[in-house]
Write an enzyme that holds these catalytic residues in place. Structure first.
Site, mmCIF file in Angstrom:
data_model
loop_
_atom_site.group_PDB
_atom_site.id
_atom_site.type_symbol
_atom_site.label_atom_id
_atom_site.label_comp_id
_atom_site.label_asym_id
_atom_site.label_seq_id
_atom_site.Cartn_x
_atom_site.Cartn_y
_atom_site.Cartn_z
ATOM 1 N N GLY A 71 2.662 2.200 10.603
ATOM 2 C CA GLY A 71 3.628 3.277 10.411
ATOM 3 C C GLY A 71 4.379 3.681 11.658
ATOM 4 O O GLY A 71 5.017 4.729 11.687
ATOM 5 N N HIS A 74 -9.400 1.214 5.173
ATOM 6 C CA HIS A 74 -8.105 1.409 5.840
ATOM 7 C C HIS A 74 -8.316 2.360 7.026
ATOM 8 O O HIS A 74 -9.112 3.303 6.941
ATOM 9 C CB HIS A 74 -7.088 1.989 4.850
ATOM 10 C CG HIS A 74 -5.690 1.949 5.373
ATOM 11 N ND1 HIS A 74 -5.236 2.831 6.321
ATOM 12 C CD2 HIS A 74 -4.645 1.120 5.114
ATOM 13 C CE1 HIS A 74 -3.977 2.550 6.614
ATOM 14 N NE2 HIS A 74 -3.593 1.508 5.891
ATOM 15 N N GLU A 125 -6.698 4.741 8.104
ATOM 16 C CA GLU A 125 -6.478 6.161 7.803
ATOM 17 C C GLU A 125 -7.724 6.782 7.171
ATOM 18 O O GLU A 125 -8.018 7.959 7.387
ATOM 19 C CB GLU A 125 -5.231 6.311 6.907
ATOM 20 C CG GLU A 125 -3.962 6.040 7.711
ATOM 21 C CD GLU A 125 -2.777 5.550 6.899
ATOM 22 O OE1 GLU A 125 -2.818 5.581 5.655
ATOM 23 O OE2 GLU A 125 -1.792 5.107 7.541
ATOM 24 N N ASN A 144 0.869 -1.185 0.000
ATOM 25 C CA ASN A 144 0.000 0.000 0.000
ATOM 26 C C ASN A 144 0.898 1.225 0.000
ATOM 27 O O ASN A 144 1.516 1.531 1.018
ATOM 28 C CB ASN A 144 -0.893 -0.032 1.252
ATOM 29 C CG ASN A 144 -1.683 1.251 1.426
ATOM 30 O OD1 ASN A 144 -1.821 2.043 0.496
ATOM 31 N ND2 ASN A 144 -2.218 1.454 2.625
ATOM 32 N N TRP A 145 0.951 1.891 -1.148
ATOM 33 C CA TRP A 145 1.857 3.044 -1.258
ATOM 34 C C TRP A 145 1.282 4.313 -0.632
ATOM 35 O O TRP A 145 1.959 5.340 -0.574
ATOM 36 C CB TRP A 145 2.201 3.295 -2.734
ATOM 37 C CG TRP A 145 3.247 2.346 -3.278
ATOM 38 C CD1 TRP A 145 3.778 1.266 -2.625
ATOM 39 C CD2 TRP A 145 3.880 2.398 -4.562
ATOM 40 N NE1 TRP A 145 4.704 0.640 -3.430
ATOM 41 C CE2 TRP A 145 4.787 1.315 -4.624
ATOM 42 C CE3 TRP A 145 3.772 3.237 -5.671
ATOM 43 C CZ2 TRP A 145 5.581 1.060 -5.753
ATOM 44 C CZ3 TRP A 145 4.552 2.989 -6.799
ATOM 45 C CH2 TRP A 145 5.454 1.912 -6.824
ATOM 46 N N LYS A 146 0.014 4.265 -0.227
ATOM 47 C CA LYS A 146 -0.642 5.436 0.372
ATOM 48 C C LYS A 146 -0.436 6.668 -0.533
ATOM 49 O O LYS A 146 -0.419 6.527 -1.755
ATOM 50 C CB LYS A 146 -0.114 5.692 1.783
ATOM 51 C CG LYS A 146 -0.127 4.437 2.647
ATOM 52 C CD LYS A 146 0.112 4.740 4.099
ATOM 53 C CE LYS A 146 0.298 3.444 4.865
ATOM 54 N NZ LYS A 146 0.195 3.619 6.301
ATOM 55 N N SER A 181 3.531 -2.229 10.248
ATOM 56 C CA SER A 181 4.994 -2.224 10.360
ATOM 57 C C SER A 181 5.646 -3.551 9.979
ATOM 58 O O SER A 181 6.666 -3.940 10.556
ATOM 59 C CB SER A 181 5.412 -1.802 11.771
ATOM 60 O OG SER A 181 4.975 -0.482 12.048
ATOM 61 N N GLU A 205 -5.274 -4.887 10.829
ATOM 62 C CA GLU A 205 -4.203 -3.901 10.993
ATOM 63 C C GLU A 205 -4.441 -3.111 12.276
ATOM 64 O O GLU A 205 -5.219 -2.133 12.265
ATOM 65 C CB GLU A 205 -4.208 -2.924 9.812
ATOM 66 C CG GLU A 205 -4.006 -3.577 8.456
ATOM 67 C CD GLU A 205 -3.485 -2.578 7.461
ATOM 68 O OE1 GLU A 205 -2.362 -2.761 6.990
ATOM 69 O OE2 GLU A 205 -4.171 -1.586 7.176
ATOM 70 N N GLY A 213 2.836 -1.217 4.241
ATOM 71 C CA GLY A 213 2.898 0.188 3.854
ATOM 72 C C GLY A 213 4.326 0.607 3.561
ATOM 73 O O GLY A 213 4.862 0.377 2.478
ATOM 74 N N GLY A 214 4.997 1.191 4.558
ATOM 75 C CA GLY A 214 6.320 1.779 4.375
ATOM 76 C C GLY A 214 7.324 0.888 3.650
ATOM 77 O O GLY A 214 8.034 1.349 2.736
HETATM 78 C C1 PEP Z 1 -0.621 0.065 5.860
HETATM 79 O O1 PEP Z 1 -0.528 1.104 5.250
HETATM 80 O O2 PEP Z 1 -1.632 -0.635 5.681
HETATM 81 C C2 PEP Z 1 0.446 -0.325 6.763
HETATM 82 C C3 PEP Z 1 0.324 -1.454 7.406
HETATM 83 O O3 PEP Z 1 1.515 0.518 6.882
HETATM 84 P P1 PEP Z 1 2.969 0.203 7.551
HETATM 85 O O4 PEP Z 1 3.409 -1.132 6.992
HETATM 86 O O5 PEP Z 1 3.829 1.321 7.139
HETATM 87 O O6 PEP Z 1 2.748 0.102 9.020
#
Ligand code: PEP
Length: 248
Positions: free
Chosen positions: A171, A95, A97, A8-10, A210, A165, A231-232
């Site tokens: 993050g 999500h 966010e 997930n590049w957000k 993470s 999640e 994500g990251g």
């Molecule tokens: C996400 O964006 O769904 C996520 C899990 O981010 P990260 O891996 O950066 O925690």
């Protein structure tokens, strides 16, 4: 079952990021032979170009959100049909966010998941508790209520994916312990089997929060963990492919 690895590049990624996707795509065929499906969900602005750049490689693409309606007066929104038209196979809905920043309730998330199904996409439905909810001992109740309220009414094999999640792990560098993940994924699994019968056991339940190359192998060994939403660590081919290397 195939392991599902989704990036997930957000709100990250410009044209130069297509190179990262091409490098990931170069490994997608081999990953599939090792039982791992790879997907990248770029920002909507990159979806069509990225889908074109990786077409035929085995790397799938997805949107990060969709509107519940097909079209109409919804400035700034993107429909599931538009994502499909741009080459997507998946759409992330709910999500944390979006639940937090855009006030999305589980009823809204469910309508978006149904829109994804209507358009021929596989929805990835996200659920997860906040730090305060976990500390209050409410994590399981909160997550199961989100699952119940966010998933479509009917289910046929392969139709949608869930992603657990924990909000406090996204993050932050904090990761849920394999014990906590096992408890939550077990509870979600039991709920899905109770709701849909044995076929509910085929719904992949991804872990997100993470995930990186240091913790992925242990998380993916945990019962009822069918893959990861990343994500990251998915923003560079190096970070994403290192996770692939340790899980298969
Ligand atoms: C996400 O964006 O769904 C996520 C899990 O981010 P990260 O891996 O950066 O925690």
């Amino acid at each position: 079952m195939t392991i599902v690895l989704v990036g997930n590049w957000k709100m990250n990624g410009l044209e130069a990021s297509l190179d990262e996707a091409r490098q990931i795509a170069a490994e997608a065929g081999d990953a599939s032979r090792r039982g791992v499906s790879l997907t990248i969900c770029p920002p909507a602005t990159l979806l069509a170009r990225l889908s074109e750049a990786v077409a035929g490689t085995g790397l799938s693409t997805g949107g990060q959100d969709c509107h519940a309606r097909v079209s109409g007066p919804h400035t700034g929104d993107v429909s599931a049909e538009m994502l499909k038209d741009a080459g997507a196979a998946y759409v992330i809905v709910g999500h944390s966010e979006r639940r937090a920043d855009h006030g999305e309730t589980s009823a809204i998330v469910k309508a978006k998941a149904e829109a994804g199904l209507r358009a021929g996409l596989t929805p990835i439905i996200c659920v997860g508790e906040t730090r305060a909810e976990r500390e209050a001992g409410k994590a399981e109740a909160v997550v199961l209520a989100q699952v119940e309220g966010s998933i479509p009414d009917g289910f046929a094999s392969g139709q949608f994916i869930l992603a657990y999640e924990p909000v406090w792990a996204i993050g932050t560098g904090l990761v849920a312990s394999p014990q906590d993940v096992a408890i939550m994924h077990g509870a979600i699994h039991n709920f899905l089997v109770g709701r849909f019968g044995p076929i509910g056991a085929t719904i992949p339940i991804l872990y997100g929060g993470s995930v990186n190359a240091q913790n992925a192998a242990e998380l993916l060994k945990t019962a009822h963990v069918g893959g990861a939403l990343v994500g990251g660590a998915s923003l560079t081919a190096d970070g994403f492919l290192k996770i692939l290397k340790v899980i298969a």
